[in-house]
Write a protein that holds these residues in place. Structure first.
Motif, PDB file in Angstrom:
ATOM      1  N   ASP A 100     -26.230  -1.511 -32.854  1.00  0.00           N
ATOM      2  CA  ASP A 100     -27.404  -3.376 -33.709  1.00  0.00           C
ATOM      3  C   ASP A 100     -27.061  -3.185 -35.042  1.00  0.00           C
ATOM      4  O   ASP A 100     -26.658  -3.663 -35.934  1.00  0.00           O
ATOM      5  CB  ASP A 100     -28.729  -2.347 -33.135  1.00  0.00           C
ATOM      6  CG  ASP A 100     -29.281  -3.030 -32.114  1.00  0.00           C
ATOM      7  OD1 ASP A 100     -28.626  -4.126 -31.674  1.00  0.00           O
ATOM      8  OD2 ASP A 100     -30.606  -2.087 -31.754  1.00  0.00           O
TER       9      ASP A 100
ATOM     10  N   GLN B  58     -28.584 -10.565 -24.545  1.00  0.00           N
ATOM     11  CA  GLN B  58     -26.881 -10.047 -24.719  1.00  0.00           C
ATOM     12  C   GLN B  58     -26.259 -10.006 -23.432  1.00  0.00           C
ATOM     13  O   GLN B  58     -26.883 -10.505 -22.412  1.00  0.00           O
ATOM     14  CB  GLN B  58     -27.397  -7.990 -25.046  1.00  0.00           C
ATOM     15  CG  GLN B  58     -28.316  -7.507 -24.034  1.00  0.00           C
ATOM     16  CD  GLN B  58     -27.703  -6.559 -22.589  1.00  0.00           C
ATOM     17  OE1 GLN B  58     -26.077  -6.583 -22.926  1.00  0.00           O
ATOM     18  NE2 GLN B  58     -28.757  -6.758 -21.580  1.00  0.00           N
TER      19      GLN B  58
ATOM     20  N   ALA C 165     -30.486  -9.935 -20.510  1.00  0.00           N
ATOM     21  CA  ALA C 165     -29.261 -10.307 -20.710  1.00  0.00           C
ATOM     22  C   ALA C 165     -29.333 -11.546 -19.869  1.00  0.00           C
ATOM     23  O   ALA C 165     -29.964 -12.836 -19.746  1.00  0.00           O
ATOM     24  CB  ALA C 165     -29.350  -9.300 -19.343  1.00  0.00           C
TER      25      ALA C 165
ATOM     26  N   ARG D 229     -31.795  -7.620 -29.169  1.00  0.00           N
ATOM     27  CA  ARG D 229     -30.627  -7.573 -28.710  1.00  0.00           C
ATOM     28  C   ARG D 229     -31.062  -8.984 -27.546  1.00  0.00           C
ATOM     29  O   ARG D 229     -30.087  -8.935 -26.307  1.00  0.00           O
ATOM     30  CB  ARG D 229     -30.021  -6.405 -27.827  1.00  0.00           C
ATOM     31  CG  ARG D 229     -29.194  -5.216 -28.564  1.00  0.00           C
ATOM     32  CD  ARG D 229     -29.037  -4.686 -28.362  1.00  0.00           C
ATOM     33  NE  ARG D 229     -30.115  -3.533 -27.525  1.00  0.00           N
ATOM     34  CZ  ARG D 229     -30.902  -3.232 -28.186  1.00  0.00           C
ATOM     35  NH1 ARG D 229     -30.557  -2.577 -29.932  1.00  0.00           N
ATOM     36  NH2 ARG D 229     -31.851  -2.257 -28.177  1.00  0.00           N
TER      37      ARG D 229
ATOM     38  N   ASP E  80     -24.005  -5.120 -35.372  1.00  0.00           N
ATOM     39  CA  ASP E  80     -23.613  -6.547 -34.883  1.00  0.00           C
ATOM     40  C   ASP E  80     -23.602  -7.726 -36.158  1.00  0.00           C
ATOM     41  O   ASP E  80     -23.989  -7.407 -37.407  1.00  0.00           O
ATOM     42  CB  ASP E  80     -25.456  -7.033 -34.765  1.00  0.00           C
ATOM     43  CG  ASP E  80     -24.623  -8.455 -33.857  1.00  0.00           C
ATOM     44  OD1 ASP E  80     -23.745  -8.743 -32.857  1.00  0.00           O
ATOM     45  OD2 ASP E  80     -25.664  -9.482 -33.957  1.00  0.00           O
TER      46      ASP E  80
ATOM     47  N   GLY F 179     -19.727  -6.020 -30.832  1.00  0.00           N
ATOM     48  CA  GLY F 179     -20.592  -6.775 -31.546  1.00  0.00           C
ATOM     49  C   GLY F 179     -20.065  -7.032 -33.138  1.00  0.00           C
ATOM     50  O   GLY F 179     -20.420  -7.760 -33.377  1.00  0.00           O
TER      51      GLY F 179
ATOM     52  N   SER G 142     -24.051 -14.833 -28.392  1.00  0.00           N
ATOM     53  CA  SER G 142     -25.034 -16.146 -28.302  1.00  0.00           C
ATOM     54  C   SER G 142     -26.395 -16.342 -29.630  1.00  0.00           C
ATOM     55  O   SER G 142     -26.754 -17.762 -29.080  1.00  0.00           O
ATOM     56  CB  SER G 142     -26.072 -14.788 -27.645  1.00  0.00           C
ATOM     57  OG  SER G 142     -25.695 -14.034 -26.203  1.00  0.00           O
TER      58      SER G 142
ATOM     59  N   ASN H  44     -33.239  -6.179 -24.625  1.00  0.00           N
ATOM     60  CA  ASN H  44     -32.248  -6.049 -24.006  1.00  0.00           C
ATOM     61  C   ASN H  44     -32.613  -6.568 -22.720  1.00  0.00           C
ATOM     62  O   ASN H  44     -31.933  -6.749 -21.833  1.00  0.00           O
ATOM     63  CB  ASN H  44     -31.614  -4.702 -23.578  1.00  0.00           C
ATOM     64  CG  ASN H  44     -31.378  -3.963 -24.599  1.00  0.00           C
ATOM     65  OD1 ASN H  44     -30.292  -4.142 -25.349  1.00  0.00           O
ATOM     66  ND2 ASN H  44     -32.124  -2.663 -24.326  1.00  0.00           N
TER      67      ASN H  44
ATOM     68  N   ILE I 207     -30.083 -10.555 -31.768  1.00  0.00           N
ATOM     69  CA  ILE I 207     -29.354 -11.418 -31.002  1.00  0.00           C
ATOM     70  C   ILE I 207     -28.203 -11.103 -31.322  1.00  0.00           C
ATOM     71  O   ILE I 207     -27.518 -11.148 -32.688  1.00  0.00           O
ATOM     72  CB  ILE I 207     -29.742 -12.913 -30.685  1.00  0.00           C
ATOM     73  CG1 ILE I 207     -28.958 -13.177 -29.776  1.00  0.00           C
ATOM     74  CG2 ILE I 207     -29.982 -13.410 -32.386  1.00  0.00           C
ATOM     75  CD1 ILE I 207     -29.778 -15.209 -29.431  1.00  0.00           C
ATOM     76  N   PRO I 208     -27.476 -10.624 -30.822  1.00  0.00           N
ATOM     77  CA  PRO I 208     -25.571 -10.185 -30.611  1.00  0.00           C
ATOM     78  C   PRO I 208     -25.263 -11.499 -31.011  1.00  0.00           C
ATOM     79  O   PRO I 208     -25.174 -12.765 -31.066  1.00  0.00           O
ATOM     80  CB  PRO I 208     -25.290 -10.056 -29.787  1.00  0.00           C
ATOM     81  CG  PRO I 208     -25.970  -9.311 -28.633  1.00  0.00           C
ATOM     82  CD  PRO I 208     -27.336 -10.192 -29.081  1.00  0.00           C
TER      83      PRO I 208
END
Lengths: 418, 175
Positions: free
Chosen positions: A187, B68, B17, B65, A190, A220, B95, B15, B91-92
């Motif tokens: 986190d 993810q 997915a 996330r 990222d 990330g 994505s 999380n 959010i990564p």
């Protein structure tokens, strides 16, 4: 207030001061694409109705994922790539056997230099951070870049990692690079540039700095950079094809976090299946039988990596039933490895050498393994299926640990053989 | 540019997915991009009836996330197919780009937002201003708005439509 290196590099590309968090459309100094994606971008450009590139002189194409075509389809694709290169007038084209791994040889040839901004198709372009060049991957959006000259980029924040301490015997920079991505909070990392500096940097050869810049994206990170110091300048100066500006972060730049990281770790590290950040000490997986070993990939394909492998393999042979593939990263690395006698050591041990490039790491097209087999290698990723069969187990480790495991036939702490 | 969605909240945790929870992995492996194929499967790994219940303008509120995993675009295309908005704690980056490229409006950095709404609440989200209103609770919060250039991509229908428009503009400028 000072700027980070990432802010400086993107500011220069934009012609104005930018700050972390801004969305900007910079024009890069270089665009890199690899052999396997060339036909795809050509198809995308045709769909967009585009018949010429915005800046063909800035585009570099490498032939590294499959330099030796292993199928009729691959040979046909190579032919198509040559035609596409001619059609668009791309100047920096490195065909099979020329250059080698696109994440490495552009630095050797001085086409990539400190302070540059490179936008690329492939994720491991972050390697260029080893000499202070900001490399950012776009994946499919590289088609828009090729057509229009820019794409949006969010100026990354920077997580600063100050390296200190000394490597213990049998511990490699690859161990540090692997362990670091287990220890860092995804986190936090990222969308940031992970930037390396600190007192231990002077002890780290430039070619291993690529390894440091290779792993953070797996959790990330957007990119990675290493401070350009005297050791880096000594490496770059005789190679650079044009003048460059060293672009390190200012001491009073705003960092998202500053972390001290000690190289003096206790034991070599292994990434167990199924992800590169699933990292444990070698003692936790030692003894696992291995069938197949591989040394290479953009994470660990340098001359220093090959020297490490040779230090283990010299005067030894592989365990019965074990195959070892070694892929030098570039034509230059392969040439120097031969001149130093490393190639002979590898052949005498029973290893196979492949053409410079990605080697088996490129998605399991060459050097695949059998169903249910176990591999230990220096590749970038260990997802199920990376080397072919989904049920094969893939462990990632340093060249020292991989070579030691190939010699004993079991995952082995290399300190036992040094 | 006005970019406001009004609808019900569908809340999810941390999380989530992109493969499995948001969309069956098979669609990613098949490189399926047709909205009419993907929409009916959205969030099916968590709630098989989700696509039937959600209505255009509804908002998915999720934790850290979101989406993810391997950055496959199919889950985000599903969001665009059902014309939903996204408000997520984080959010990564892969994505996030996919959300923009799919044409799904998103507020990507909204710490604490899962504590500000529950499934069924009436929401109003202004993506251009970053304003999040819970009409059921009569509360309001301000988050980082989406950059105007990214809103333009969403408004035009995602990445491919954006590039086609950009190319047309360049050609017109070149005469």
């Amino acid at each position: 207030m000072g700027q980070t290196a990432s802010e400086k590099i993107i500011s220069r590309a934009m012609g104005r001061i930018v700050k972390a968090g801004e969305i900007v459309h910079p024009e890069p100094d270089l665009i890199t694409v690899h052999d396997w994606y060339v036909v795809n971008f050509d198809k995308a450009l045709q769909e967009f109705g585009v018949d010429r590139l915005y800046a063909p002189g800035k585009v570099l194409i490498s032939t590294d994922h499959e330099p030796v075509a292993v199928s009729a389809a691959a040979s046909a694709r190579q032919k198509q790539v040559r035609e596409i290169v001619r059609k668009y007038g791309i100047t920096h084209f490195y065909d099979a056997g020329r250059g080698g791994h696109g994440h490495v040889f552009p630095m050797e040839l001085g086409l990539v230099r400190p302070g540059m901004l490179v936008l690329a198709y492939d994720t491991h372009v972050t390697n260029y951070g080893a000499i202070g060049c900001l490399g950012i991957a776009l994946v499919v959006e590289v088609s828009e870049l090729l057509a229009c000259g820019s794409v949006w980029v969010r100026v990354p924040e920077t997580v600063r990692v100050n390296l200190k301490g000394r490597l213990g015997k049998g511990i490699a920079i690859r161990d540090i690079a692997q362990r670091l991505i287990k220890d860092l909070d995804p986190d936090l990392v990222d969308y940031t540039t992970v930037e390396f500096g600190g007192p231990a940097l002077a002890d780290i050869p430039v070619d291993l700095r690529m390894t440091l810049c290779n792993t953070p994206l797996e959790i990330g990170a957007k990119s990675a950079l290493v401070d350009v110091d005297q050791r880096a300048l000594d490496w770059i100066a005789p190679r650079a094809k044009a003048p460059f500006t060293v672009t390190n972060s200012d001491p009073d730049a705003t960092f998202k976090a500053v972390i001290d990281y000690d190289l003096g770790m206790m034991e070599p590290q292994v990434a167990a299946p199924p992800t590169p950040d699933n990292v444990v000490g070698v003692s936790q997986v030692a003894g696992r039988k291995v069938d197949y070993a591989f040394i290479g990939s953009c994470a660990s394909c340098s001359l220093t990596d090959l020297r490490d492998a040779a230090a283990i393999l010299k005067g030894r042979t592989l365990a019965p039933g074990v195959r070892l593939v070694i892929t030098p990263g570039t034509q230059e690395i392969a040439t120097r490895a031969t001149a130093e006698g490393l190639t002979q050591i590898f052949y005498e041990a029973g290893a196979m050498l492949t053409a410079p490039g990605c080697g088996p790491c490129a998605g399991g097209r060459i050097g695949t393994i059998g169903p249910g087999e176990v591999s230990i290698n220096t590749g970038t990723r260990n997802d199920p299926g990376r080397l072919g069969p989904k049920d094969a187990e893939i462990y990632l480790a340093s060249p020292l640990t991989v070579a030691a495991s190939a010699v004993t036939g079991r995952i082995t702490d290399p300190r036992e053989l040094l | 540019m006005d970019f406001t969605y009004r609808g019900r909240c569908w809340k999810f945790g941390d999380n989530i997915a992109v493969d499995g929870d948001m969309m069956p992995l098979e669609f990613a492996l098949q490189r399926e991009t047709r909205l009419e194929v993907l929409g009916p499967h959205l969030m099916g790994g968590l709630d098989p009836d989700f696509a039937k219940k959600a209505k255009p303008g509804d908002i998915i509120v999720a934790g850290k996330r979101f989406a993810q995993g391997n950055p496959h675009i199919q889950g985000l295309l599903g969001v665009a197919a059902l014309k939903l908005g996204l408000v997520v704690e984080s959010i990564p980056r892969g994505s996030f780009r996919n959300a923009i490229n799919a044409g799904a409006p998103i507020l990507p950095r909204c710490p604490g937002v899962t504590g500000m709404a529950d499934t069924g609440d009436a929401l109003e989200v202004d993506f251009a201003a970053g304003r999040f209103r819970n009409l059921t609770r009569c509360t309001e919060a301000q988050f980082e708005p989406l950059d105007p250039s990214l809103l333009e991509t969403i408004a035009i229908g995602g990445w491919k439509a954006k590039v086609l428009a950009r190319v047309a503009k360049m050609k017109a400028a070149a005469g």
